[in-house]
Design an enzyme around this catalytic site. Structure first.
Site, PDB file in Angstrom:
ATOM      1  N   ARG A   1      20.476  28.644  16.619  1.00 36.34           N
ATOM      2  CA  ARG A   1      19.307  28.882  17.493  1.00 36.34           C
ATOM      3  C   ARG A   1      19.671  28.739  18.963  1.00 36.34           C
ATOM      4  O   ARG A   1      18.855  28.988  19.853  1.00 36.34           O
ATOM      5  CB  ARG A   1      18.193  27.883  17.182  1.00 36.34           C
ATOM      6  CG  ARG A   1      17.551  28.099  15.852  1.00 36.34           C
ATOM      7  CD  ARG A   1      16.335  27.205  15.697  1.00 36.34           C
ATOM      8  NE  ARG A   1      16.112  26.937  14.306  1.00 36.34           N
ATOM      9  CZ  ARG A   1      15.414  27.717  13.492  1.00 36.34           C
ATOM     10  NH1 ARG A   1      14.829  28.806  13.939  1.00 36.34           N
ATOM     11  NH2 ARG A   1      15.276  27.417  12.215  1.00 36.34           N
TER      12      ARG A   1
ATOM     13  N   ALA B   1      12.292  34.140  15.341  1.00 42.39           N
ATOM     14  CA  ALA B   1      13.645  34.262  14.770  1.00 42.39           C
ATOM     15  C   ALA B   1      14.415  35.457  15.343  1.00 42.39           C
ATOM     16  O   ALA B   1      15.654  35.428  15.424  1.00 42.39           O
ATOM     17  CB  ALA B   1      13.560  34.363  13.256  1.00 42.39           C
TER      18      ALA B   1
ATOM     19  N   HIS C   1       9.435  29.680  24.021  1.00 44.07           N
ATOM     20  CA  HIS C   1       9.646  28.982  22.746  1.00 44.07           C
ATOM     21  C   HIS C   1       8.888  27.671  22.758  1.00 44.07           C
ATOM     22  O   HIS C   1       8.887  26.953  23.768  1.00 44.07           O
ATOM     23  CB  HIS C   1      11.135  28.705  22.499  1.00 44.07           C
ATOM     24  CG  HIS C   1      11.921  29.964  22.411  1.00 44.07           C
ATOM     25  ND1 HIS C   1      11.873  30.782  21.318  1.00 44.07           N
ATOM     26  CD2 HIS C   1      12.722  30.575  23.310  1.00 44.07           C
ATOM     27  CE1 HIS C   1      12.623  31.840  21.541  1.00 44.07           C
ATOM     28  NE2 HIS C   1      13.151  31.746  22.745  1.00 44.07           N
TER      29      HIS C   1
ATOM     30  N   HIS D   1      17.306  35.331  18.065  1.00 45.79           N
ATOM     31  CA  HIS D   1      18.722  35.055  17.796  1.00 45.79           C
ATOM     32  C   HIS D   1      19.463  36.244  17.182  1.00 45.79           C
ATOM     33  O   HIS D   1      20.662  36.167  16.981  1.00 45.79           O
ATOM     34  CB  HIS D   1      18.820  33.831  16.870  1.00 45.79           C
ATOM     35  CG  HIS D   1      17.858  32.741  17.254  1.00 45.79           C
ATOM     36  ND1 HIS D   1      17.967  32.055  18.450  1.00 45.79           N
ATOM     37  CD2 HIS D   1      16.735  32.252  16.646  1.00 45.79           C
ATOM     38  CE1 HIS D   1      16.963  31.177  18.537  1.00 45.79           C
ATOM     39  NE2 HIS D   1      16.209  31.285  17.459  1.00 45.79           N
TER      40      HIS D   1
ATOM     41  N   TYR E   1       7.089  22.149  15.226  1.00 49.15           N
ATOM     42  CA  TYR E   1       6.211  22.994  16.040  1.00 49.15           C
ATOM     43  C   TYR E   1       4.854  22.365  16.360  1.00 49.15           C
ATOM     44  O   TYR E   1       4.044  22.972  17.059  1.00 49.15           O
ATOM     45  CB  TYR E   1       6.012  24.352  15.345  1.00 49.15           C
ATOM     46  CG  TYR E   1       7.317  25.094  15.164  1.00 49.15           C
ATOM     47  CD1 TYR E   1       8.047  25.513  16.272  1.00 49.15           C
ATOM     48  CD2 TYR E   1       7.833  25.345  13.897  1.00 49.15           C
ATOM     49  CE1 TYR E   1       9.258  26.170  16.122  1.00 49.15           C
ATOM     50  CE2 TYR E   1       9.049  26.004  13.732  1.00 49.15           C
ATOM     51  CZ  TYR E   1       9.753  26.414  14.850  1.00 49.15           C
ATOM     52  OH  TYR E   1      10.947  27.061  14.711  1.00 49.15           O
TER      53      TYR E   1
ATOM     54  N   SER F   1       9.687  25.138  20.686  1.00 50.70           N
ATOM     55  CA  SER F   1      10.724  24.109  20.577  1.00 50.70           C
ATOM     56  C   SER F   1      11.818  24.382  21.610  1.00 50.70           C
ATOM     57  O   SER F   1      11.926  25.500  22.133  1.00 50.70           O
ATOM     58  CB  SER F   1      11.318  24.136  19.162  1.00 50.70           C
ATOM     59  OG  SER F   1      11.949  25.383  18.905  1.00 50.70           O
TER      60      SER F   1
ATOM     61  N   ARG G   1      18.519  22.419  19.026  1.00 54.49           N
ATOM     62  CA  ARG G   1      18.343  22.581  17.580  1.00 54.49           C
ATOM     63  C   ARG G   1      19.648  23.064  16.933  1.00 54.49           C
ATOM     64  O   ARG G   1      20.725  22.833  17.447  1.00 54.49           O
ATOM     65  CB  ARG G   1      17.164  23.518  17.315  1.00 54.49           C
ATOM     66  CG  ARG G   1      15.853  22.942  17.872  1.00 54.49           C
ATOM     67  CD  ARG G   1      14.666  23.793  17.511  1.00 54.49           C
ATOM     68  NE  ARG G   1      14.484  23.872  16.059  1.00 54.49           N
ATOM     69  CZ  ARG G   1      13.702  24.761  15.451  1.00 54.49           C
ATOM     70  NH1 ARG G   1      13.030  25.638  16.168  1.00 54.49           N
ATOM     71  NH2 ARG G   1      13.593  24.761  14.143  1.00 54.49           N
TER      72      ARG G   1
ATOM     73  N   ASP H   1      17.096  45.418  23.801  1.00 53.96           N
ATOM     74  CA  ASP H   1      17.204  46.732  24.443  1.00 53.96           C
ATOM     75  C   ASP H   1      15.848  47.215  24.949  1.00 53.96           C
ATOM     76  O   ASP H   1      15.756  47.815  26.021  1.00 53.96           O
ATOM     77  CB  ASP H   1      17.804  47.762  23.472  1.00 53.96           C
ATOM     78  CG  ASP H   1      19.307  47.571  23.272  1.00 53.96           C
ATOM     79  OD1 ASP H   1      19.919  46.752  23.994  1.00 53.96           O
ATOM     80  OD2 ASP H   1      19.872  48.235  22.376  1.00 53.96           O
TER      81      ASP H   1
ATOM     82  N   ASN I   1       7.277  35.501  22.548  1.00 54.63           N
ATOM     83  CA  ASN I   1       8.032  34.543  21.735  1.00 54.63           C
ATOM     84  C   ASN I   1       8.614  35.368  20.588  1.00 54.63           C
ATOM     85  O   ASN I   1       7.916  35.653  19.612  1.00 54.63           O
ATOM     86  CB  ASN I   1       7.130  33.427  21.202  1.00 54.63           C
ATOM     87  CG  ASN I   1       7.936  32.400  20.409  1.00 54.63           C
ATOM     88  OD1 ASN I   1       9.088  32.645  20.054  1.00 54.63           O
ATOM     89  ND2 ASN I   1       7.331  31.256  20.125  1.00 54.63           N
TER      90      ASN I   1
ATOM     91  N   ARG J   1       3.226  25.312   9.512  1.00 53.07           N
ATOM     92  CA  ARG J   1       4.661  25.542   9.447  1.00 53.07           C
ATOM     93  C   ARG J   1       5.430  24.426  10.164  1.00 53.07           C
ATOM     94  O   ARG J   1       5.245  24.228  11.363  1.00 53.07           O
ATOM     95  CB  ARG J   1       4.946  26.877  10.135  1.00 53.07           C
ATOM     96  CG  ARG J   1       6.377  27.215  10.279  1.00 53.07           C
ATOM     97  CD  ARG J   1       6.557  28.402  11.215  1.00 53.07           C
ATOM     98  NE  ARG J   1       7.961  28.716  11.303  1.00 53.07           N
ATOM     99  CZ  ARG J   1       8.531  29.363  12.291  1.00 53.07           C
ATOM    100  NH1 ARG J   1       7.807  29.807  13.282  1.00 53.07           N
ATOM    101  NH2 ARG J   1       9.820  29.582  12.287  1.00 53.07           N
TER     102      ARG J   1
ATOM    103  N   PRO K   1       7.676  36.785  14.466  1.00 56.54           N
ATOM    104  CA  PRO K   1       7.509  36.471  13.041  1.00 56.54           C
ATOM    105  C   PRO K   1       7.258  34.994  12.740  1.00 56.54           C
ATOM    106  O   PRO K   1       7.858  34.107  13.359  1.00 56.54           O
ATOM    107  CB  PRO K   1       8.831  36.929  12.414  1.00 56.54           C
ATOM    108  CG  PRO K   1       9.787  37.060  13.537  1.00 56.54           C
ATOM    109  CD  PRO K   1       8.977  37.399  14.753  1.00 56.54           C
ATOM    110  N   ASN K   2       6.369  34.806  11.797  1.00 58.37           N
ATOM    111  CA  ASN K   2       6.002  33.486  11.244  1.00 58.37           C
ATOM    112  C   ASN K   2       5.166  32.625  12.180  1.00 58.37           C
ATOM    113  O   ASN K   2       4.743  31.540  11.795  1.00 58.37           O
ATOM    114  CB  ASN K   2       7.255  32.699  10.791  1.00 58.37           C
ATOM    115  CG  ASN K   2       8.001  33.425   9.693  1.00 58.37           C
ATOM    116  OD1 ASN K   2       7.395  33.811   8.701  1.00 58.37           O
ATOM    117  ND2 ASN K   2       9.287  33.630   9.868  1.00 58.37           N
TER     118      ASN K   2
ATOM    119  N   GLU L   1      10.332  34.949  28.277  1.00 60.05           N
ATOM    120  CA  GLU L   1      10.544  34.525  26.886  1.00 60.05           C
ATOM    121  C   GLU L   1      10.063  33.081  26.723  1.00 60.05           C
ATOM    122  O   GLU L   1      10.337  32.232  27.574  1.00 60.05           O
ATOM    123  CB  GLU L   1      12.025  34.626  26.536  1.00 60.05           C
ATOM    124  CG  GLU L   1      12.327  34.162  25.110  1.00 60.05           C
ATOM    125  CD  GLU L   1      13.733  34.515  24.672  1.00 60.05           C
ATOM    126  OE1 GLU L   1      14.122  35.706  24.777  1.00 60.05           O
ATOM    127  OE2 GLU L   1      14.450  33.611  24.229  1.00 60.05           O
TER     128      GLU L   1
HETATM  129  C1  DQA Z   1      10.786  29.557  18.048  1.00 58.10           C
HETATM  130  C2  DQA Z   1      12.241  29.099  17.830  1.00 58.10           C
HETATM  131  C3  DQA Z   1      12.964  30.048  16.885  1.00 58.10           C
HETATM  132  O1  DQA Z   1      14.295  29.605  16.674  1.00 58.10           O
HETATM  133  C4  DQA Z   1      12.270  30.100  15.548  1.00 58.10           C
HETATM  134  O2  DQA Z   1      12.875  31.046  14.703  1.00 58.10           O
HETATM  135  C5  DQA Z   1      10.803  30.350  15.654  1.00 58.10           C
HETATM  136  C6  DQA Z   1      10.051  29.712  16.735  1.00 58.10           C
HETATM  137  C7  DQA Z   1       9.993  28.565  18.918  1.00 58.10           C
HETATM  138  O3  DQA Z   1       8.936  28.962  19.419  1.00 58.10           O
HETATM  139  O4  DQA Z   1      10.377  27.402  19.070  1.00 58.10           O
HETATM  140  O5  DQA Z   1      10.206  31.005  14.805  1.00 58.10           O
HETATM  141  O6  DQA Z   1      10.808  30.804  18.720  1.00 58.10           O
END
Ligand code: DQA
Length: 143
Positions: free
Chosen positions: A111, A77, A100, A80, A23, A102, A107, A87, A74, A18, A10-11, A98
């Protein structure tokens, strides 16, 4: 040719606009082209999906064994919070990495825990868009 499923949570569609201080200014389109270019060099094929919906991500992971050899995710959010995505990662036989942008451990407190990472082969966090390319290299060398 081995196929890798890459999932942006998401996002991440908003990258570029953003929180650029966190980021960077790279867009999801730029990340995807860099991934496709690197995949070509590694002789891998990639499908890349972005979803803001937890259930859709669970479905993608659940169906992945039919077509793919590995997953890069990735969870954004959902990292967390999502026991459902954890699962699904636990249930699939495919190795997952996985990613990320950041460093989630540098942080806010909320997170610093990844619910999903224990169900993955490994995690790469903190290298901006390069985190995705490192994940592709990691998957490639694990084949
Ligand atoms: C993220 C880190 C997450 O905490 C955050 O909610 C994101 C981006 C990252 O790529 O750094 O949306 O996954």
């Amino acid at each position: 040719m081995r196929k890798v499923l890459i999932i942006h949570g998401p996002n991440l569609n908003l990258l570029g606009k953003r929180e650029p201080d966190v980021y960077g200014s790279v867009t999801i389109e730029e990340i995807n082209s860099a991934l496709k270019e690197r995949a070509k060099k590694l002789k891998l094929s990639v499908d890349i999906v972005q979803s803001n919906h937890e259930g859709e991500i669970v479905d993608l992971i659940g169906d992945a064994e039919k077509k793919y050899s590995a997953i890069i995710i990735n969870p954004a959010a959902y990292t967390h919070t999502s026991v459902a995505i954890r699962d699904a990662l636990q249930a699939t036989k495919l190795p997952a990495v996985e990613v990320h942008l950041s460093n989630i451990y540098a942080r806010e407190e909320f997170r610093r825990q990844s619910v999903t990472a224990p169900a993955c082969r490994g995690q790469i966090s903190g290298f901006g868009s390069t985190s995705y390319l490192l994940a592709l290299e990691a998957i490639h060398s694990s084949f």
